[in-house]
Write a protein that holds these residues in place. Structure first.
Motif, mmCIF file in Angstrom:
data_model
loop_
_atom_site.group_PDB
_atom_site.id
_atom_site.type_symbol
_atom_site.label_atom_id
_atom_site.label_comp_id
_atom_site.label_asym_id
_atom_site.label_seq_id
_atom_site.Cartn_x
_atom_site.Cartn_y
_atom_site.Cartn_z
ATOM 1 N N ASP A 46 2.052 7.685 21.476
ATOM 2 C CA ASP A 46 0.718 7.781 20.891
ATOM 3 C C ASP A 46 0.199 9.210 20.933
ATOM 4 O O ASP A 46 -0.382 9.702 19.963
ATOM 5 C CB ASP A 46 -0.264 6.851 21.620
ATOM 6 C CG ASP A 46 0.040 5.378 21.376
ATOM 7 O OD1 ASP A 46 0.811 5.076 20.441
ATOM 8 O OD2 ASP A 46 -0.501 4.538 22.128
ATOM 9 N N VAL A 47 0.432 9.884 22.040
ATOM 10 C CA VAL A 47 -0.013 11.282 22.161
ATOM 11 C C VAL A 47 0.750 12.158 21.162
ATOM 12 O O VAL A 47 0.164 13.021 20.513
ATOM 13 C CB VAL A 47 0.182 11.792 23.602
ATOM 14 C CG1 VAL A 47 -0.009 13.296 23.690
ATOM 15 C CG2 VAL A 47 -0.770 11.083 24.541
ATOM 16 N N LYS A 48 2.042 11.912 21.031
ATOM 17 C CA LYS A 48 2.855 12.681 20.086
ATOM 18 C C LYS A 48 2.358 12.472 18.658
ATOM 19 O O LYS A 48 2.198 13.424 17.896
ATOM 20 C CB LYS A 48 4.318 12.253 20.193
ATOM 21 C CG LYS A 48 5.225 12.927 19.193
ATOM 22 C CD LYS A 48 6.616 12.341 19.236
ATOM 23 C CE LYS A 48 7.370 12.719 17.990
ATOM 24 N NZ LYS A 48 8.512 11.881 17.749
ATOM 25 N N ASP A 49 2.099 11.210 18.301
ATOM 26 C CA ASP A 49 1.607 10.912 16.956
ATOM 27 C C ASP A 49 0.252 11.568 16.711
ATOM 28 O O ASP A 49 -0.006 12.111 15.630
ATOM 29 C CB ASP A 49 1.504 9.402 16.749
ATOM 30 C CG ASP A 49 2.864 8.718 16.742
ATOM 31 O OD1 ASP A 49 3.882 9.416 16.561
ATOM 32 O OD2 ASP A 49 2.902 7.486 16.915
ATOM 33 N N ALA A 50 -0.624 11.516 17.702
ATOM 34 C CA ALA A 50 -1.946 12.120 17.554
ATOM 35 C C ALA A 50 -1.830 13.635 17.405
ATOM 36 O O ALA A 50 -2.523 14.240 16.584
ATOM 37 C CB ALA A 50 -2.819 11.774 18.752
ATOM 38 N N LYS A 56 -1.076 18.461 11.394
ATOM 39 C CA LYS A 56 -1.003 18.389 9.934
ATOM 40 C C LYS A 56 -2.381 18.589 9.315
ATOM 41 O O LYS A 56 -2.531 19.300 8.324
ATOM 42 C CB LYS A 56 -0.419 17.046 9.496
ATOM 43 C CG LYS A 56 1.070 16.940 9.707
ATOM 44 C CD LYS A 56 1.599 15.596 9.272
ATOM 45 C CE LYS A 56 3.091 15.476 9.550
ATOM 46 N NZ LYS A 56 3.608 14.146 9.215
ATOM 47 N N LYS A 57 -3.398 17.948 9.912
ATOM 48 C CA LYS A 57 -4.747 18.099 9.374
ATOM 49 C C LYS A 57 -5.246 19.527 9.542
ATOM 50 O O LYS A 57 -5.919 20.064 8.667
ATOM 51 C CB LYS A 57 -5.697 17.105 10.039
ATOM 52 C CG LYS A 57 -5.452 15.677 9.579
ATOM 53 C CD LYS A 57 -6.460 14.726 10.133
ATOM 54 C CE LYS A 57 -6.194 13.319 9.586
ATOM 55 N NZ LYS A 57 -7.225 12.380 9.971
ATOM 56 N N THR A 58 -4.916 20.152 10.663
ATOM 57 C CA THR A 58 -5.308 21.542 10.880
ATOM 58 C C THR A 58 -4.635 22.444 9.854
ATOM 59 O O THR A 58 -5.264 23.329 9.285
ATOM 60 C CB THR A 58 -4.937 21.989 12.302
ATOM 61 O OG1 THR A 58 -5.607 21.140 13.237
ATOM 62 C CG2 THR A 58 -5.324 23.423 12.563
ATOM 63 N N LYS A 59 -3.346 22.188 9.609
ATOM 64 C CA LYS A 59 -2.607 22.980 8.625
ATOM 65 C C LYS A 59 -3.227 22.818 7.248
ATOM 66 O O LYS A 59 -3.456 23.798 6.533
ATOM 67 C CB LYS A 59 -1.144 22.554 8.593
ATOM 68 C CG LYS A 59 -0.331 23.285 7.549
ATOM 69 C CD LYS A 59 1.058 22.687 7.398
ATOM 70 C CE LYS A 59 1.759 23.299 6.223
ATOM 71 N NZ LYS A 59 1.883 22.429 5.091
ATOM 72 N N ASN A 60 -3.523 21.566 6.870
ATOM 73 C CA ASN A 60 -4.106 21.312 5.549
ATOM 74 C C ASN A 60 -5.466 21.991 5.420
ATOM 75 O O ASN A 60 -5.766 22.605 4.400
ATOM 76 C CB ASN A 60 -4.233 19.809 5.294
ATOM 77 C CG ASN A 60 -2.884 19.141 5.128
ATOM 78 O OD1 ASN A 60 -1.885 19.788 4.878
ATOM 79 N ND2 ASN A 60 -2.852 17.829 5.280
ATOM 80 N N GLY A 61 -6.290 21.864 6.453
ATOM 81 C CA GLY A 61 -7.610 22.490 6.421
ATOM 82 C C GLY A 61 -7.518 24.000 6.357
ATOM 83 O O GLY A 61 -8.258 24.652 5.618
ATOM 84 N N THR A 62 -6.597 24.579 7.114
ATOM 85 C CA THR A 62 -6.424 26.034 7.119
ATOM 86 C C THR A 62 -5.914 26.510 5.770
ATOM 87 O O THR A 62 -6.365 27.533 5.253
ATOM 88 C CB THR A 62 -5.442 26.445 8.237
ATOM 89 O OG1 THR A 62 -5.927 25.939 9.475
ATOM 90 C CG2 THR A 62 -5.291 27.936 8.327
ATOM 91 N N THR A 63 -4.985 25.762 5.185
ATOM 92 C CA THR A 63 -4.445 26.133 3.874
ATOM 93 C C THR A 63 -5.547 26.101 2.825
ATOM 94 O O THR A 63 -5.670 27.031 2.019
ATOM 95 C CB THR A 63 -3.304 25.178 3.478
ATOM 96 O OG1 THR A 63 -2.303 25.214 4.498
ATOM 97 C CG2 THR A 63 -2.690 25.561 2.158
ATOM 98 N N LYS A 64 -6.352 25.041 2.829
ATOM 99 C CA LYS A 64 -7.448 24.950 1.863
ATOM 100 C C LYS A 64 -8.442 26.084 2.053
ATOM 101 O O LYS A 64 -8.905 26.693 1.092
ATOM 102 C CB LYS A 64 -8.156 23.600 1.995
ATOM 103 C CG LYS A 64 -7.357 22.440 1.471
ATOM 104 C CD LYS A 64 -8.095 21.125 1.664
ATOM 105 C CE LYS A 64 -7.237 19.950 1.232
ATOM 106 N NZ LYS A 64 -7.916 18.664 1.473
#
Length: 102
Positions: A46-50, A56-64
């Motif tokens: 669960d920790v790994k998935d989180a 991924k969300k940080t990467k997407n937000g940073t890319t945008k």
């Protein structure tokens, strides 16, 4: 025998109960670490998935954000260049007028 072990009477009924209680206690304590181990594995997954989802969300937000910033910088640079060109044209007009009158 009853004087030394008062729990034994009536054909060992109390002894059977005591033996079964001890057996259940030992059996449950043997199964407990297996359950704890599985719980720890599940918690680790669960920790790994989180962490993966967060990354991924940080990467997407940073890319945008980087793309939006790049577009803003480009737009600002174009506007600054345009305004500089207008200003240079006005100065040129004033300079040519001043030199033509002499």
């Amino acid at each position: 025998l009853r004087t030394y072990f008062p729990a034994i009477c009536c054909n060992g009924t109390y002894m059977k109960t005591a033996f079964l209680s001890v057996a259940l206690l030992i059996g449950s304590s043997v199964m407990l670490p297996a359950q704890v181990g599985q719980d720890l594995k599940n918690a680790g997954s669960d920790v790994k998935d989180a962490a993966t989802t967060g990354a991924k969300k940080t990467k997407n937000g940073t890319t945008k954000a980087a793309k939006v910033t790049g577009r803003g910088v480009k737009k600002g640079a174009n506007k600054a260049a345009s305004e500089t060109e207008k200003g240079a044209g006005k100065v040129k007009d004033k300079t040519t007028t001043a030199t033509d009158t002499k």
